[in-house]
Design a protein around this motif. Structure first.
Motif, PDB file in Angstrom:
ATOM      1  N   ARG A  32      53.352  45.266  38.555  1.00  0.00           N
ATOM      2  CA  ARG A  32      52.836  46.368  38.941  1.00  0.00           C
ATOM      3  C   ARG A  32      52.223  46.576  37.721  1.00  0.00           C
ATOM      4  O   ARG A  32      51.801  47.753  37.372  1.00  0.00           O
ATOM      5  N   GLU A  33      52.549  46.364  36.135  1.00  0.00           N
ATOM      6  CA  GLU A  33      51.312  46.808  35.096  1.00  0.00           C
ATOM      7  C   GLU A  33      50.295  45.965  35.246  1.00  0.00           C
ATOM      8  O   GLU A  33      49.529  46.780  34.326  1.00  0.00           O
ATOM      9  N   LEU A  34      50.736  44.843  35.548  1.00  0.00           N
ATOM     10  CA  LEU A  34      48.844  44.356  35.214  1.00  0.00           C
ATOM     11  C   LEU A  34      48.608  45.284  36.377  1.00  0.00           C
ATOM     12  O   LEU A  34      46.934  44.861  36.153  1.00  0.00           O
ATOM     13  N   ALA A  35      48.851  45.232  38.071  1.00  0.00           N
ATOM     14  CA  ALA A  35      47.706  45.738  38.853  1.00  0.00           C
ATOM     15  C   ALA A  35      47.053  47.625  37.681  1.00  0.00           C
ATOM     16  O   ALA A  35      46.917  47.756  38.457  1.00  0.00           O
ATOM     17  N   ALA A  36      47.993  47.609  37.173  1.00  0.00           N
ATOM     18  CA  ALA A  36      47.997  49.219  37.012  1.00  0.00           C
ATOM     19  C   ALA A  36      46.482  49.341  36.064  1.00  0.00           C
ATOM     20  O   ALA A  36      46.089  50.228  35.604  1.00  0.00           O
ATOM     21  N   ALA A  37      47.330  48.623  35.047  1.00  0.00           N
ATOM     22  CA  ALA A  37      45.866  48.566  34.537  1.00  0.00           C
ATOM     23  C   ALA A  37      44.161  48.230  34.660  1.00  0.00           C
ATOM     24  O   ALA A  37      43.234  47.998  33.554  1.00  0.00           O
ATOM     25  N   ARG A  38      44.534  47.164  35.941  1.00  0.00           N
ATOM     26  CA  ARG A  38      43.011  46.398  36.528  1.00  0.00           C
ATOM     27  C   ARG A  38      41.875  47.424  36.607  1.00  0.00           C
ATOM     28  O   ARG A  38      43.121  48.276  37.942  1.00  0.00           O
ATOM     29  N   ASP A  39      41.206  46.725  37.005  1.00  0.00           N
ATOM     30  CA  ASP A  39      39.726  47.326  38.030  1.00  0.00           C
ATOM     31  C   ASP A  39      40.231  47.320  39.436  1.00  0.00           C
ATOM     32  O   ASP A  39      38.953  45.905  39.281  1.00  0.00           O
ATOM     33  N   LEU A  40      40.813  47.512  40.193  1.00  0.00           N
ATOM     34  CA  LEU A  40      40.917  46.115  41.589  1.00  0.00           C
ATOM     35  C   LEU A  40      39.993  46.570  42.313  1.00  0.00           C
ATOM     36  O   LEU A  40      39.166  45.566  43.104  1.00  0.00           O
ATOM     37  N   THR A  41      38.519  47.229  42.149  1.00  0.00           N
ATOM     38  CA  THR A  41      37.885  47.596  43.025  1.00  0.00           C
ATOM     39  C   THR A  41      36.538  46.252  42.543  1.00  0.00           C
ATOM     40  O   THR A  41      36.392  44.947  43.407  1.00  0.00           O
ATOM     41  N   HIS A  42      36.639  46.535  41.020  1.00  0.00           N
ATOM     42  CA  HIS A  42      36.282  45.565  40.483  1.00  0.00           C
ATOM     43  C   HIS A  42      36.184  43.894  40.567  1.00  0.00           C
ATOM     44  O   HIS A  42      36.072  43.037  41.487  1.00  0.00           O
ATOM     45  N   ASP A  43      37.885  44.048  40.526  1.00  0.00           N
ATOM     46  CA  ASP A  43      38.512  42.734  41.356  1.00  0.00           C
ATOM     47  C   ASP A  43      38.460  41.933  41.899  1.00  0.00           C
ATOM     48  O   ASP A  43      38.463  40.679  42.309  1.00  0.00           O
ATOM     49  N   ALA A  44      38.376  43.209  43.147  1.00  0.00           N
ATOM     50  CA  ALA A  44      37.861  42.139  44.666  1.00  0.00           C
ATOM     51  C   ALA A  44      36.311  41.642  44.680  1.00  0.00           C
ATOM     52  O   ALA A  44      36.322  40.115  45.608  1.00  0.00           O
ATOM     53  N   SER A  45      35.655  42.296  44.152  1.00  0.00           N
ATOM     54  CA  SER A  45      33.807  41.929  43.704  1.00  0.00           C
ATOM     55  C   SER A  45      34.314  40.124  43.457  1.00  0.00           C
ATOM     56  O   SER A  45      33.872  39.384  43.464  1.00  0.00           O
ATOM     57  N   ALA A  46      35.176  40.510  41.841  1.00  0.00           N
ATOM     58  CA  ALA A  46      34.568  38.581  40.966  1.00  0.00           C
ATOM     59  C   ALA A  46      35.084  37.889  41.969  1.00  0.00           C
ATOM     60  O   ALA A  46      34.863  36.502  42.016  1.00  0.00           O
ATOM     61  N   ALA A  73      36.125  37.223  45.096  1.00  0.00           N
ATOM     62  CA  ALA A  73      34.889  37.099  45.875  1.00  0.00           C
ATOM     63  C   ALA A  73      33.812  35.807  45.361  1.00  0.00           C
ATOM     64  O   ALA A  73      33.129  35.012  46.555  1.00  0.00           O
ATOM     65  N   ASP A  74      33.024  35.721  44.499  1.00  0.00           N
ATOM     66  CA  ASP A  74      32.208  36.007  44.461  1.00  0.00           C
ATOM     67  C   ASP A  74      32.508  35.039  43.780  1.00  0.00           C
ATOM     68  O   ASP A  74      31.823  33.769  43.189  1.00  0.00           O
ATOM     69  N   ALA A  75      33.295  34.599  43.045  1.00  0.00           N
ATOM     70  CA  ALA A  75      33.984  32.840  41.854  1.00  0.00           C
ATOM     71  C   ALA A  75      34.601  32.205  43.528  1.00  0.00           C
ATOM     72  O   ALA A  75      34.520  30.785  42.960  1.00  0.00           O
ATOM     73  N   LEU A  76      35.197  32.471  44.638  1.00  0.00           N
ATOM     74  CA  LEU A  76      35.275  31.824  45.187  1.00  0.00           C
ATOM     75  C   LEU A  76      34.182  31.285  46.017  1.00  0.00           C
ATOM     76  O   LEU A  76      33.878  30.331  45.687  1.00  0.00           O
TER      77      LEU A  76
END
Length: 186
Positions: free
Chosen positions: A20-34, A36-39
């Protein structure tokens, strides 16, 4: 992990709070793209991204690493993406994400998978995956053909814990996928 957190239930409670703490501190929109790109830019050994394949994935919950973009990217690349339907007995049936009617394929669909994106709360340095506690993926992972890559999607910071509690039925995983990239846990 805290030294007194010895049972899977205790560890899960700590990991859920950390998530919960990690997710609140992350930009989940950026993470979604990252993710997909990484895979797609650095696929795991044992999976040919160029050949159409069957991928087991899932639809993430709000605190989980986001799967919407990676699922869409896989579909756009010509892969069939199957997502789970949780049955009352906690077994997983599977349906094609592209099917609006969500027609079930059956609980044996994992036997035809070429790649698996699995949820989890953490993966330790030995490859032990700790899930949510329903045992759903504990039933799925042994069904896979040998050599099928299993990638656990995590937030950065949820990988590399010291040894997590595990039981004899736990299947170790080789790969972790985060917004920071793909890597093996060992």
């Amino acid at each position: 992990m805290a030294p007194d957190a010895t049972t899977k239930g205790d560890v899960r409670r700590l990991l859920r709070a950390r998530r919960r703490e990690l997710a609140a501190a992350r930009d989940l929109t950026h993470d979604a793209s990252a993710i997909a790109d990484a895979l797609l830019s650095s696929p795991p050994d044992g999976w040919a991204r160029e050949a159409p394949s069957t991928v087991l994935s899932y639809e993430s919950l709000p605190h989980e690493p986001p799967t919407t973009e990676v699922n869409a990217a896989l579909q756009a690349a010509g892969h069939r993406v199957l997502v789970p339907i949780t049955l009352p007995d906690m077994r997983l049936d599977w349906c094609d994400l592209a099917d609006p009617g969500r027609a079930p394929f059956g609980i044996d669909a994992p036997t035809g998978a070429d790649l698996v994106l699995a949820p989890g709360l953490a993966v330790d340095t030995a490859g032990t995956r700790l899930g949510q506690g329903g045992g759903c993926y504990d039933r799925v992972l042994p069904m896979l053909r040998p050599g099928v890559p299993v990638l656990v999607l995590l937030h950065p910071g949820e990988h590399g814990d010291p040894l997590l509690p595990h039981e004899p039925h736990d299947v170790p995983v080789e790969w972790v996928l985060t917004a920071e990239g793909l890597r093996g846990p060992r």
